[in-house]
Design an enzyme around this catalytic site. Sequence first.
Site, PDB file in Angstrom:
ATOM      1  CG  PHE A  67      48.163  -0.680 -17.114  1.00 53.27           C
ATOM      2  CD1 PHE A  67      49.048   0.385 -17.052  1.00 53.27           C
ATOM      3  CD2 PHE A  67      47.441  -0.882 -18.293  1.00 53.27           C
ATOM      4  CE1 PHE A  67      49.212   1.245 -18.123  1.00 53.27           C
ATOM      5  CE2 PHE A  67      47.596  -0.018 -19.377  1.00 53.27           C
ATOM      6  CZ  PHE A  67      48.491   1.055 -19.282  1.00 53.27           C
ATOM      7  CG  HIS A  73      53.331   2.057 -28.479  1.00 52.34           C
ATOM      8  ND1 HIS A  73      53.053   2.199 -29.814  1.00 52.34           N
ATOM      9  CD2 HIS A  73      52.135   2.057 -27.852  1.00 52.34           C
ATOM     10  CE1 HIS A  73      51.746   2.284 -29.991  1.00 52.34           C
ATOM     11  NE2 HIS A  73      51.170   2.200 -28.817  1.00 52.34           N
TER      12      HIS A  73
HETATM   13  C1  LIG Z   1      46.901   2.097 -27.134  1.00 47.44           C
HETATM   14  S1  LIG Z   1      45.543   1.466 -26.307  1.00 47.44           S
HETATM   15  C2  LIG Z   1      45.702  -0.233 -26.636  1.00 47.44           C
HETATM   16  C3  LIG Z   1      44.385  -0.953 -26.551  1.00 47.44           C
HETATM   17  C4  LIG Z   1      44.446  -2.420 -26.932  1.00 47.44           C
HETATM   18  N1  LIG Z   1      45.420  -3.153 -26.151  1.00 47.44           N
HETATM   19  C5  LIG Z   1      44.738  -2.587 -28.388  1.00 47.44           C
HETATM   20  O1  LIG Z   1      45.671  -3.280 -28.720  1.00 47.44           O
HETATM   21  O2  LIG Z   1      44.012  -2.028 -29.181  1.00 47.44           O
HETATM   22  C6  LIG Z   1      45.964   1.594 -24.610  1.00 47.44           C
HETATM   23  C7  LIG Z   1      44.902   1.084 -23.665  1.00 47.44           C
HETATM   24  O3  LIG Z   1      45.412   1.155 -22.345  1.00 47.44           O
HETATM   25  C8  LIG Z   1      44.424   1.697 -21.492  1.00 47.44           C
HETATM   26  N2  LIG Z   1      45.106   2.388 -20.392  1.00 47.44           N
HETATM   27  C9  LIG Z   1      45.895   3.486 -20.483  1.00 47.44           C
HETATM   28  N3  LIG Z   1      46.397   3.781 -19.271  1.00 47.44           N
HETATM   29  C10 LIG Z   1      45.898   2.861 -18.415  1.00 47.44           C
HETATM   30  C11 LIG Z   1      46.078   2.622 -17.019  1.00 47.44           C
HETATM   31  N4  LIG Z   1      46.884   3.397 -16.280  1.00 47.44           N
HETATM   32  N5  LIG Z   1      45.444   1.564 -16.456  1.00 47.44           N
HETATM   33  C12 LIG Z   1      44.648   0.767 -17.206  1.00 47.44           C
HETATM   34  N6  LIG Z   1      44.461   0.939 -18.540  1.00 47.44           N
HETATM   35  C13 LIG Z   1      45.075   1.967 -19.127  1.00 47.44           C
HETATM   36  C14 LIG Z   1      43.647   2.638 -22.358  1.00 47.44           C
HETATM   37  O4  LIG Z   1      42.363   2.887 -21.819  1.00 47.44           O
HETATM   38  C15 LIG Z   1      43.632   1.889 -23.678  1.00 47.44           C
HETATM   39  O5  LIG Z   1      42.545   1.031 -23.761  1.00 47.44           O
END
Ligand SMILES: C[S@@+](CC[C@H](N)C(=O)[O-])C[C@H]1O[C@@H](n2cnc3c(N)ncnc32)[C@H](O)[C@@H]1O
Length: 543
Positions: A223, A241
């Site tokens: 993303f 965050h």
């Molecule tokens: C804190 S978790 C939140 C997951 C979900 N939105 C929730 O509310 O439970 C962050 C999510 O972002 C994804 N993520 C982190 N960096 C990313 C990136 N650069 N591109 C795509 N996804 C990413 C992780 O794999 C993870 O699933």
Amino acid sequence: MTAEDVRRLIYGQIVSKAVQTFVLLGLPNLMRDAEHPLEQLTRSVGANPTSLRRLLRALAAFRVVQETAHDTFALEPLGHQLRSDTPRTAHPTALLAANLVGQAWDGMAHAVRTGKPAFEEITGTPFFPYLSDNPPLRSIFDASQAAGLHAELPGILTALGPTPPRVAVDVGGGDGALLEHILTHHPGTRGVLLDRPESREPATARMKRAGLADRFTFHAGDFLTDDVPTGDLVLLRHIVHDLGDDDAATVLRACGRALRPGGRLALIEMATPETDAHQDELAWDTAVMDLYMMCLFAGGRERSTQEMTELLHSSGLDVANRTPLPGGAVLTLGRPHKTEELVIEWFRTYLMRDHPELGRPGPVCPFVEPAHRAGTIAIEHAEDIDGEDPTELRRLILGTVAKFHDRTWDHGNKTLHSLVLVLPQLSRAGCQQLDQTQADLKPELATRGLMMGQFHEHCAETAARNHAFPVSQSPVPLIAIRNMALHDILFLHHDARCFHAYAERFGDRFAKGGVADRVFVQYYERAAVRFRSGQSGGRGEAV
Ligand SMILES: C[S@@+](CC[C@H](N)C(=O)[O-])C[C@H]1O[C@@H](n2cnc3c(N)ncnc32)[C@H](O)[C@@H]1O
């Protein structure tokens, strides 16, 4: 308040370790129903009886278990929340704390001293890439996220309102827990989940189990660098965050671009108290989460409502409304600024101001302020073009050039005339195509006495006097067309056709010594030597 009170805070670590140990030994699941004699528990988990008694009695003091009779224990309501089979289970949270996440908290002093996450110091890898090499830990993380969702869910569904979105896109949606609920709640909605590749398998499996596979698409991507798939509801739960302000703004802008007309962004994050209200219970929870983020993620932090509004605003989004959710999170509904307002704000806050990296004094673009005052900046929009088809893009630009030419301008000063075409839907690939089309058309436009600049979030064009400063980055993609001016030697000196077009208009002034700026004269003279045959040629064709 006494020294004992603060010791209690310090000894909180022992309380936490006791709960983690209880979970690590598998006791909450074992004690699911009924009461259990110590002897039986000792045998089942293979523990030292005296030590286990001491642990369980301590947990009784912490109200996690109860000693119902001498050496007989049962779960208290808190203890039941540590079973892995309850919907809001804290079981995975305890496992994370007992694992590397807890080790990262131990590194808080490093995080505070250096401003860098302790997790990376310990593992040498950022958190999510680390999880991708450790599937069991990733599953625990997903389970912990899904459990945390339960309390928020009713509030989320209410805040989103009754109208079903056609397409809901969950950005960083993990294993799909939130999207599953949205799709179940709205049987006509299609769901797209953008996350790292390792989330494909658990998210797809979840949707299959829930009978939602035919309305679900997994989109593996990053993303921070990829386009977000389009939808009329874009969800971001506990993503921002994890990120510093620059990365957060990148994601938010990508989400804003992904919104269909009338679409909304739903951002779910904790909200820290604004300034001095640090004493209430929610402040405690958000402070804990903020330190958690500090230990895990570069730049990650909780933000106040005001900070979040500013972040959204600088990313091209307005706040439509806010709903507090249980546990200190807030759901903020955002929608894109009207793009024209956004562009004008960018003129005011960037182009019309000095910039320390420009390499010269004065505003980034000296024309914008007088042109804005004279009312000679016309702004048009091409709403529906993603820019990926080169022929379509070229046609659009040439059409805009024709409009610039044919326009009747009220103001006599031609240098101030400018036509801006805003391209809000340009994809990342479309932005690259725009760079290419601009380069292709530049000599042709120069021959007609015109200049065209392209601006977008990824634009790599650098300032003429500081090649380390990407000067043409704008919050929304756009092109600007104007008449050639004296300073354009800075942009036209390395291509023969461009230079000849320039020399035709301004050569006399240089010949008569009427140009005071030494840099312009230097560029002009060098190009004149280089291209002096007067023959037009390709870029860099020297004679
Ligand atoms: C804190 S978790 C939140 C997951 C979900 N939105 C929730 O509310 O439970 C962050 C999510 O972002 C994804 N993520 C982190 N960096 C990313 C990136 N650069 N591109 C795509 N996804 C990413 C992780 O794999 C993870 O699933």
